[in-house]
Design a protein around this motif. Sequence first.
Motif, PDB file in Angstrom:
ATOM      1  N   LYS A  35      76.572  67.376 -15.456  1.00 14.64           N
ATOM      2  CA  LYS A  35      77.457  66.206 -15.481  1.00 14.64           C
ATOM      3  C   LYS A  35      78.812  66.431 -14.817  1.00 14.64           C
ATOM      4  N   PHE A  36      79.113  67.659 -14.418  1.00 16.92           N
ATOM      5  CA  PHE A  36      80.419  67.897 -13.816  1.00 16.92           C
ATOM      6  C   PHE A  36      80.391  69.173 -12.983  1.00 16.92           C
ATOM      7  N   SER A  37      81.431  69.338 -12.195  1.00 22.94           N
ATOM      8  CA  SER A  37      81.589  70.530 -11.365  1.00 22.94           C
ATOM      9  C   SER A  37      83.059  70.927 -11.379  1.00 22.94           C
ATOM     10  N   ILE A  38      83.328  72.206 -11.604  1.00 24.19           N
ATOM     11  CA  ILE A  38      84.702  72.708 -11.687  1.00 24.19           C
ATOM     12  C   ILE A  38      84.874  73.850 -10.701  1.00 24.19           C
ATOM     13  N   GLU A  39      86.005  73.857 -10.013  1.00 27.41           N
ATOM     14  CA  GLU A  39      86.294  74.943  -9.081  1.00 27.41           C
ATOM     15  C   GLU A  39      87.501  75.731  -9.574  1.00 27.41           C
ATOM     16  N   TYR A  40      87.327  77.049  -9.650  1.00 32.03           N
ATOM     17  CA  TYR A  40      88.416  77.945 -10.013  1.00 32.03           C
ATOM     18  C   TYR A  40      88.775  78.792  -8.799  1.00 32.03           C
TER      19      TYR A  40
END
Length: 512
Positions: free
Chosen positions: A334-339
């Motif tokens: 449901k989501f994508s996060i970039e660090y």
Amino acid sequence: MLVKVFGAAVHGIDATLITIEVNIRRGIKFMLVGLPDASVKESHERIVSAIEVNGYKFPRQQVVVNMSPADIRKEGSAYDLPLAIGILGASGAIQSTKFNDYLIMGELSLDGTILPIKGALPIAVMAKENGFKGLILPFENAREAAVVDHLEVYGVKNICEVIEFFNDKRKLKSTEVDIYREFMINQSEFEFDFSEVKGQENVKRALEVAAAGGHNILMIGPPGSGKSMMAKRMPSILPPLTIQEALETTKIHSVAGKMSSNASLMSRRPFRSPHHTISDVAMVGGGAFPQPGEISLAHNGVLFLDELPEFNRSVLEVMRQPLEDRAITISRAKFSIEYPAGFMLVAAMNPCPCGYYNHPDKKCVCAPGAVQKYLNKISGPLLDRIDIQIEIVPVPFEKIADKTPSESSTEIRKRVIRARQIQEERFTKTAGVYCNAQMTSQLLHRFVSVDESGRRLLKTAMEKLGLSARAYNRILKVSRTIADLEGSENIKTAHLAEAINYRNLDREMWAQ
């Protein structure tokens, strides 16, 4: 009565504005909507206790709370305080017109004490961007949030302080931090110094080159030769953080909950040294509630991996892409996060299982083929991404007993800073590139030129060592850094020879 208060949700290293709408009407039910997780739903009991212990009444009517936008999942206990203030405002216990001016976050204990939260800095940045006059949050997080200019930051210890503030019965003191003063004071304070390292001049030179160009480095040598000792001193010779780098690094540590109480802006480059039993998720980040991993916590600093072959193969392999892209993307259904993951890799390992292969005094007792098998635990593609591979031999007694102080980190750091300044000027017009290690193939062709004698040397090295195209590019990058340390505009044969010497652990050559 309908009341709106404002909070924030942290995703990645950025925050999103959350509007908390509270409506009280006839009935007896408490309803909390807007995609809250279990910890947010449990806030009801903490809020009831905190309100009643401090002499206020929880409304005995139907309370409907909506957390907007409803398609963003709300996680954690940091919504306790804004929910409590919204409920008291809707019930009439707080009469205020100031709710629109302040963003509120904090976890409540049963007696109304406000406990620290994660992500205070990105929340403060978002509050300023959205035009809020001030931010109310736990006292322990106030200095961290106060690094954001032109935002009133109020650190509070109990819910009564917030209630009385909105009822105009108390004035809160704004937290102010002179970030530039604190930043400059702490930049040059280090626990370890290279003046304490005896001998190992060739290794210290390799570490200096690595620091000057931002190159990854692998040290290989027997136990007790000083690998870990020198790795711990790497931050002392790296260039100081810029304000922008410090803000970005602080945001990551803030989101991960790694900031100490009453801390403000991180002024020294991080040094992360995870144990070799670490999982791949802990290394790169993620989990059910995504958090930054070790590679992100080492952003703008050093990631030290001691006993490199002992790490799980999958842990090392998941690092290959972040080493190239300097970022890691955590993707879920449901989501994508970039660090961000712009770290400098410093690794250390023994040459074989017993640790004494190539030792000048002690005999290696490993079975035939064990040395190559041990090295094979590190894949070729990962080894290619390590620009400098240097072998360490034990320090002789004469060097250990010598009381003459070695060159200090301060002197080495001066040369590193000069080399970095040359690189900054070189890449002024190139976005996202700040040091030689970040050069693309296109930039290599543009800024690295080799004469005929240098090309012959490179050809010989490629053929004899069996180097890959990526290793060839690494040699050019390192030679460019060596030239920068000398202040040379052109790359000389001596620079190339030194850079090639730093590839002495490649498979075709090692353990033969």
